[in-house]
Scaffold this motif. Sequence first.
Motif, PDB file in Angstrom:
ATOM      1  N   GLY A 191       0.814  -1.213   0.000  1.00  0.00           N
ATOM      2  CA  GLY A 191       0.000   0.000   0.000  1.00  0.00           C
ATOM      3  C   GLY A 191       0.847   1.261   0.000  1.00  0.00           C
ATOM      4  N   LEU A 192       1.979   1.218   0.701  1.00  0.00           N
ATOM      5  CA  LEU A 192       2.889   2.369   0.689  1.00  0.00           C
ATOM      6  C   LEU A 192       3.345   2.684  -0.733  1.00  0.00           C
ATOM      7  CD1 LEU A 192       5.186   1.780   3.779  1.00  0.00           C
ATOM      8  CD2 LEU A 192       3.725   3.748   3.389  1.00  0.00           C
ATOM      9  N   GLY A 193       3.743   1.648  -1.432  1.00  0.00           N
ATOM     10  CA  GLY A 193       4.188   1.844  -2.806  1.00  0.00           C
ATOM     11  C   GLY A 193       3.054   2.285  -3.710  1.00  0.00           C
ATOM     12  N   MET A 194       1.899   1.670  -3.548  1.00  0.00           N
ATOM     13  CA  MET A 194       0.746   2.019  -4.385  1.00  0.00           C
ATOM     14  C   MET A 194       0.191   3.388  -4.014  1.00  0.00           C
ATOM     15  SD  MET A 194       0.708  -0.408  -6.460  1.00  0.00           S
ATOM     16  CE  MET A 194      -0.706   0.139  -7.374  1.00  0.00           C
ATOM     17  N   GLY A 195       0.447   3.827  -2.810  1.00  0.00           N
ATOM     18  CA  GLY A 195      -0.041   5.135  -2.381  1.00  0.00           C
ATOM     19  C   GLY A 195       0.573   6.282  -3.153  1.00  0.00           C
ATOM     20  N   MET A 196       1.670   6.014  -3.850  1.00  0.00           N
ATOM     21  CA  MET A 196       2.296   7.055  -4.667  1.00  0.00           C
ATOM     22  C   MET A 196       1.518   7.312  -5.955  1.00  0.00           C
ATOM     23  SD  MET A 196       6.352   6.433  -4.121  1.00  0.00           S
ATOM     24  CE  MET A 196       6.368   4.665  -4.239  1.00  0.00           C
ATOM     25  N   VAL A 197       0.632   6.367  -6.307  1.00  0.00           N
ATOM     26  CA  VAL A 197      -0.220   6.536  -7.488  1.00  0.00           C
ATOM     27  C   VAL A 197      -1.393   7.425  -7.093  1.00  0.00           C
ATOM     28  CG1 VAL A 197      -1.691   5.318  -9.136  1.00  0.00           C
ATOM     29  CG2 VAL A 197       0.418   4.246  -8.318  1.00  0.00           C
ATOM     30  N   PRO A 198      -1.673   8.448  -7.853  1.00  0.00           N
ATOM     31  CA  PRO A 198      -2.806   9.321  -7.501  1.00  0.00           C
ATOM     32  C   PRO A 198      -4.124   8.543  -7.488  1.00  0.00           C
ATOM     33  CG  PRO A 198      -1.503  10.264  -9.297  1.00  0.00           C
ATOM     34  CD  PRO A 198      -0.988   8.888  -9.066  1.00  0.00           C
ATOM     35  N   MET A 199      -4.879   8.671  -6.395  1.00  0.00           N
ATOM     36  CA  MET A 199      -6.187   8.025  -6.294  1.00  0.00           C
ATOM     37  C   MET A 199      -7.080   8.799  -5.337  1.00  0.00           C
ATOM     38  SD  MET A 199      -5.221   4.567  -4.161  1.00  0.00           S
ATOM     39  CE  MET A 199      -3.741   4.196  -5.051  1.00  0.00           C
ATOM     40  N   ARG A 200      -8.370   8.605  -5.526  1.00  0.00           N
ATOM     41  CA  ARG A 200      -9.366   9.276  -4.694  1.00  0.00           C
ATOM     42  C   ARG A 200      -9.586   8.482  -3.405  1.00  0.00           C
ATOM     43  NH1 ARG A 200     -11.780   8.392  -9.502  1.00  0.00           N
ATOM     44  NH2 ARG A 200     -13.372   7.142  -8.499  1.00  0.00           N
ATOM     45  N   PHE A 214      -3.879   2.445   5.896  1.00  0.00           N
ATOM     46  CA  PHE A 214      -2.741   3.205   6.413  1.00  0.00           C
ATOM     47  C   PHE A 214      -1.616   3.272   5.390  1.00  0.00           C
ATOM     48  CE2 PHE A 214      -4.132   2.445  10.984  1.00  0.00           C
ATOM     49  CZ  PHE A 214      -4.408   3.780  11.223  1.00  0.00           C
ATOM     50  N   GLY A 215      -1.321   2.139   4.769  1.00  0.00           N
ATOM     51  CA  GLY A 215      -0.268   2.109   3.763  1.00  0.00           C
ATOM     52  C   GLY A 215      -0.539   3.053   2.610  1.00  0.00           C
ATOM     53  N   LEU A 216      -1.767   3.033   2.112  1.00  0.00           N
ATOM     54  CA  LEU A 216      -2.115   3.915   0.995  1.00  0.00           C
ATOM     55  C   LEU A 216      -2.036   5.384   1.404  1.00  0.00           C
ATOM     56  CD1 LEU A 216      -5.072   1.847  -0.488  1.00  0.00           C
ATOM     57  CD2 LEU A 216      -2.845   2.224  -1.561  1.00  0.00           C
ATOM     58  N   PHE A 217      -2.546   5.691   2.601  1.00  0.00           N
ATOM     59  CA  PHE A 217      -2.488   7.077   3.072  1.00  0.00           C
ATOM     60  C   PHE A 217      -1.054   7.536   3.323  1.00  0.00           C
ATOM     61  CE2 PHE A 217      -7.000   6.508   4.527  1.00  0.00           C
ATOM     62  CZ  PHE A 217      -7.534   7.478   3.689  1.00  0.00           C
ATOM     63  N   PHE A 218      -0.275   6.695   4.018  1.00  0.00           N
ATOM     64  CA  PHE A 218       1.111   7.056   4.293  1.00  0.00           C
ATOM     65  C   PHE A 218       1.933   7.107   3.009  1.00  0.00           C
ATOM     66  CE2 PHE A 218       0.681   5.360   8.843  1.00  0.00           C
ATOM     67  CZ  PHE A 218       0.452   6.632   9.342  1.00  0.00           C
ATOM     68  N   MET A 242       4.366   9.867   2.454  1.00  0.00           N
ATOM     69  CA  MET A 242       5.782   9.573   2.685  1.00  0.00           C
ATOM     70  C   MET A 242       6.518   9.034   1.456  1.00  0.00           C
ATOM     71  SD  MET A 242       5.911  10.494   5.764  1.00  0.00           S
ATOM     72  CE  MET A 242       7.332   9.851   6.594  1.00  0.00           C
ATOM     73  N   LYS A 243       5.814   8.750   0.411  1.00  0.00           N
ATOM     74  CA  LYS A 243       6.418   8.255  -0.832  1.00  0.00           C
ATOM     75  C   LYS A 243       7.176   6.947  -0.639  1.00  0.00           C
ATOM     76  CE  LYS A 243       4.992  11.700  -3.251  1.00  0.00           C
ATOM     77  NZ  LYS A 243       3.837  11.548  -4.070  1.00  0.00           N
TER      78      LYS A 243
END
Length: 184
Positions: A26-35, A149-153, A157-158
């Motif tokens: 999720g941390l890695g995927m969180g760098m992709v723009p999403m709603r 949490f992973g997606l948000f962080f 935090m990239k």
Amino acid sequence: MSQALNELFTLSLIAIAVGMDAFSVGLGMGMVPMRLKQIFQIGLTVGAFHIWMPLLGIILGKLLSETLGIVATYIGGTLLIFIGIHMFVSSFKDDDTPSLKLSGIGIFLFAFSVSIDSFSLGLSLGIFGTRMITAVLLFGLFATILTWFGLFFGKKMKGIFGQYSEAFGGSILLFFGIKLILFF
């Protein structure tokens, strides 16, 4: 601690360890723009897969435990050790973030790929006669929350903490696998 409380604590730690994989991805995927709606859907989908995959593994593990007895305990502990080692080692590899579109079928493919380890873990837990409903609900709950949490962080935090959280999760599984084998 009572036996039931001890088992709940142990299952919660294992659920967190398995959910750390979802957190790190999720941390890695969180760098992709999403709603926010998409983040919510992804978390629920990953949580659902973290319920069904170990449930199938637990059912199969229970079938094996009736025929294998004590040998099944050692097999389950060994599986936990291998899953833990795999998670730990893979956390230090330079994998690119999946080039997966996180909508429609992409969400299901993402959730499946993050949840595949929980099938093997479910197999191990089924061999030990773990409380099935408690285990799968904890897996789903922690996977959902940790994915969110992973997606948000990841957005914030990239992906700085990605490899370390997966290494921590793998270490916990490795520890419990060794504990099961040595202290059975």
